[in-house]
Structure formats: C-alpha cells, structure tokens
Design an enzyme around this catalytic site. Structure first.
Site, mmCIF file in Angstrom:
data_model
loop_
_atom_site.group_PDB
_atom_site.id
_atom_site.type_symbol
_atom_site.label_atom_id
_atom_site.label_comp_id
_atom_site.label_asym_id
_atom_site.label_seq_id
_atom_site.Cartn_x
_atom_site.Cartn_y
_atom_site.Cartn_z
ATOM 1 C CG ASP A 152 26.452 -17.678 45.190
ATOM 2 O OD1 ASP A 152 26.125 -17.046 44.173
ATOM 3 O OD2 ASP A 152 27.254 -17.764 46.280
ATOM 4 N N PRO A 174 38.506 -38.178 51.791
ATOM 5 C CG PRO A 174 38.912 -40.041 51.099
ATOM 6 C CD PRO A 174 39.455 -38.777 51.403
ATOM 7 N NE ARG A 198 30.240 -17.307 45.537
ATOM 8 C CZ ARG A 198 30.221 -16.245 44.534
ATOM 9 N NH1 ARG A 198 30.941 -15.820 43.912
ATOM 10 N NH2 ARG A 198 28.976 -15.824 44.546
ATOM 11 C CD GLU A 250 45.874 -45.512 47.724
ATOM 12 O OE1 GLU A 250 45.017 -45.803 48.398
ATOM 13 O OE2 GLU A 250 45.740 -45.517 46.615
#
Length: 433
Positions: A171, A87, A156, A118
């Site tokens: 895209d 994060p 991709r 965690e």
C-alpha cells in the site's frame, strides 16, 4: 473480533457494514460489526447533549450518556478496547495505523466512540479512551466518517479480508514510496498510450520502472511524507535522483547596512567554511560567495586555494577540503545565474530568505516543495548579510520563505546558522512514527 460504534446516527453505518469487503468479512466470521445508538440512553423528553461551561459555542454529549452506552456495549460484547475519535488524538499515518492494529488485533471487542456537536466532555476522554485518534488536521461534522475511515484502515490488516495480502504490504505510505502508476486496457485511451515497458513482459525491467516511478512521484508530490519515514540506502539513491539540484548564494553586494544605506559587506571565513559544510551535507551542487570588492575577492581566493588543494587542504582536514570544493566566487548575482544556467541548461528559480517579514504574493512555506519543484528547474537559495538584502535583490526572487521564528522573542541568528536551519527544514529528514 467484535467492532461496535457508539453513535447518534446508527443509520449511517448500515450501508457501510452491508457492502464490499466488510460485508464479506462478516459473512466469513472474521469480524462482527455493531452500532449502539446513544439516543437510547437519554430519558424521555430529554437531550443527549448540554451546554459547555464558560460560554463557549456548541454543545457536548453528556458524560452519563457515554457511561451508560459503554456499560451496555461491554455487557453485550465483553470488555472493549475503546477508541475515541478526537482532534486531541495522534493523527493517523499508515505506520501508526499498523501499530494500532498490532495493539488491538488480539482484542475480542473494539469500541469506537463517535462524538457530535462540540465533542465529548474532557473527563470522558481521560476516563474511557484507551486510544485517542485523529484522522487529519481538519474539521468534519462528527466522528462517524472518521470512525468508518479507521475501521476500513484497520480491517485491511486482518488476514483473509483483503484478497491478496501482498497488496496490503505494498500500500501507499506503508513504505518510503507511494504506489507507482497502474494501467489496464485499452492500450491507447484519449491519445495516451500505456508505457511500452510495462507491456514488454520483461519482469526485471518492469520492476525497475515501477521503483523509479514510485520514487519520482513520492519526491515530487509527497516529499514531506518521504522525509518522515526511514529509508534504505537503495531508496535514498533513488530519492537523490529526483530531488532537483539546489544551490546557495551568499550575497555581499546590495546589502542593507545599519546606517540605512545600501552597500557591500565584508566576507568572513567562518561563513564560507560553515555554509560550505551545510551545503555539502544537504547535497547542494554549489555554494556561491558573491562580492564585487576586489580586496575581498583576493582574500576569498587565497583561502580557497589552500582548502581546495588536495595535498595541502586535503591532508590538513579532508572533510573540510571536500566541503570547500563546492564553493565558487562570483562578482554579481547575474554571474551566479549564468553559471547555473550553463551547468543545468535552465535558469534557476530563486528562493529568497529574510529575517524581516515580507508581504509577498510569492510567499511559500517550508512544506511547499511541490510548488517549487513542479517547475522542473534548479533552485537557488539567496541569503543576505549585514542587515539583509536590499529591495532590489528581493524583487528578483521568484519565491520568499518566511523568517525563521521560535516561541521566544530573541531573533538574531548568524547567516551561517540560518543557512543550516533552512536547508534542514527544506531538504532534511524529519523522522516520525
């Protein structure tokens, strides 16, 4: 290119690596995918995780486990470009994903570290990560699904994996606009018919239709994405076509006064000039000055008569002349609503603004354009003077924006400054990578 994943759950990756385009890519020799089980590096009868310092809930994977797994992975497949799903990383967007691919495309070994519990000891991230990546501002149970998302997104771009390279270039989120709607047979399904234009065989007309549809969908559903990327002049022309018409009204009637009374406030010329310039900058159709005081109206009319005159105001300052052309003087809010309805054929949705926190069910944020624009009605921003709008005026608003705030205690913006900031937060460009 070798891709390895350090994980506690290697079984999650077997069906992922053995299916679809990733399986075909491995069969073609374009990529080789591996997992490395972190449990393999824990001594018998011991855990891979430990408690955090500071009495925090949850457990962290031990640094020495990661250290051994990284060493083993690099011994087997060579020095790795190491990506940790975290994060603390930059949130991936399509442009950032492509930038990441350009950085790693010549690497022989890409190692993804997928944490659980965690997460990882902060020292592991600072020591090992060549890249910290987040797939979104939300929480999942571990880094494995994010790792799979990242692998799919990156692969991709590898030539030969996706059948048509053009489909990668087109895209959604690769350019300014998301994809246009696509259809297949049957022509009629559940009472809905495939648009005739895309069955016409007229390639120029089809391409024009697709551009229009892509622009409309992006403005209405993904405006905050759109404003974050660079656009061409042609794209901006399409964008302006689908942004609903917006208006501003600066209220001088029914204002809160310092003495606690409700009453009128005086019009100031600097407010008119500056708000007119802000309104024109952000494409608003009109800026209404609302006062029912006759002497104030005369003052406003005298000022406007100078600036709207092309020979006088235009020659003196043409840009100011152009901005002030949008100003309209009205007696009451009802007159503003009637003027907009006459012009647009629909009553406007009213968005209120206030320096005071409002406990309103209709509260919206500066990222909620879709909520407002889905009504397909013009939008009227209402701004107050004095100490703010009376409760009577606030009750007429369909939606309320939150007060402008910073991380500092002083909060005493002029209304002209507030208008400029709010219009920018609602309609302005905010480029990001």
């Amino acid at each position: 290119m070798n891709i390895s994943v350090l994980t506690l759950f290697p079984e999650l990756y077997k069906p992922f690596f053995d299916a679809s385009l990733i399986k075909k890519a491995q069969e073609k020799g374009l990529v080789s995918c591996h997992t490395n089980n972190l449990l393999s590096y824990a001594p018998p009868k011991s855990r891979v995780d430990d408690t955090t310092f500071g009495h925090n809930a949850g457990m962290l994977i031990k640094p020495e486990i990661i250290d051994q797994a990284v060493t083993a992975g690099e011994t087997a497949l060579g020095t790795a470009y190491k990506i940790i799903l975290s994060p603390q990383g930059k949130v991936m967007t399509q442009p950032r994903l492509q930038e990441l691919y350009e950085r790693i495309k010549d690497q022989k070994h890409i190692m993804l570290i997928a944490s659980r519990y965690e997460g990882l000891d902060a020292r592991v991230e600072s020591h090992y990560a060549d890249e910290l990546v987040s797939v979104g501002n939300f929480v999942v149970m571990g880094g494995d699904i994010p790792a799979m998302l990242l692998i799919e997104g990156l692969l991709r771009f590898v030539p030969g994996i996706v059948g048509k390279e053009e489909s990668v270039q087109l895209d959604s989120f690769s350019g300014a606009f998301v994809d246009y709607p696509e259809y297949t047979r049957p022509i009629v399904w559940k009472g809905v018919t495939v648009p005739e234009i895309i069955r016409s065989g007229n390639h120029a007309a089809i391409e024009s239709w697709r551009q229009e549809q892509a622009a409309q969908l992006t403005v209405k559903k993904h405006f905050n994405w759109l404003r974050s990327v660079s656009t061409t002049q042609a794209e901006r022309t399409l964008v302006k076509k689908y942004i609903p018409h917006h208006y501003v009204a600066l209220m001088h009637n029914d204002m809160m006064l310092k003495e606690g009374r409700i009453g009128p406030t005086s019009v100031t010329s600097i407010d008119i000039h500056d708000i007119a310039r802000s309104s024109t900058t952000y494409g608003l159709k009109n800026f209404f000055v609302v006062t029912n005081l006759k002497d104030q109206q005369k003052m406003v009319q005298k000022m406007l008569s100078f600036w709207v005159d092309e020979k006088i105001g235009g020659d003196y300052n043409n840009k100011r002349h152009h901005a002030v052309l949008s100003v309209r003087l009205e007696n009451e809010l009802d007159d503003v609503i009637m003027a907009i309805e006459k012009k647009e054929g629909k009553k406007p949705l009213i968005i209120g603004t206030s320096a005071r926190q409002q406990d309103a069910q209709q509260a919206i944020t500066y990222f909620d354009q879709e909520i407002v624009w889905q009504h397909d009605r013009p939008v009227l921003f209402l701004f107050g003077t004095g100490s703010g709008m009376s409760e009577k005026l606030l009750q007429r608003c369909d939606y309320m924006l939150p007060p402008l705030q910073s991380y500092y205690d002083f909060n005493h913006l002029s209304v002209r400054s507030a208008v400029a900031i709010i219009l920018d937060k609602w309609l302005g460009v905010a480029l990001q990578k």
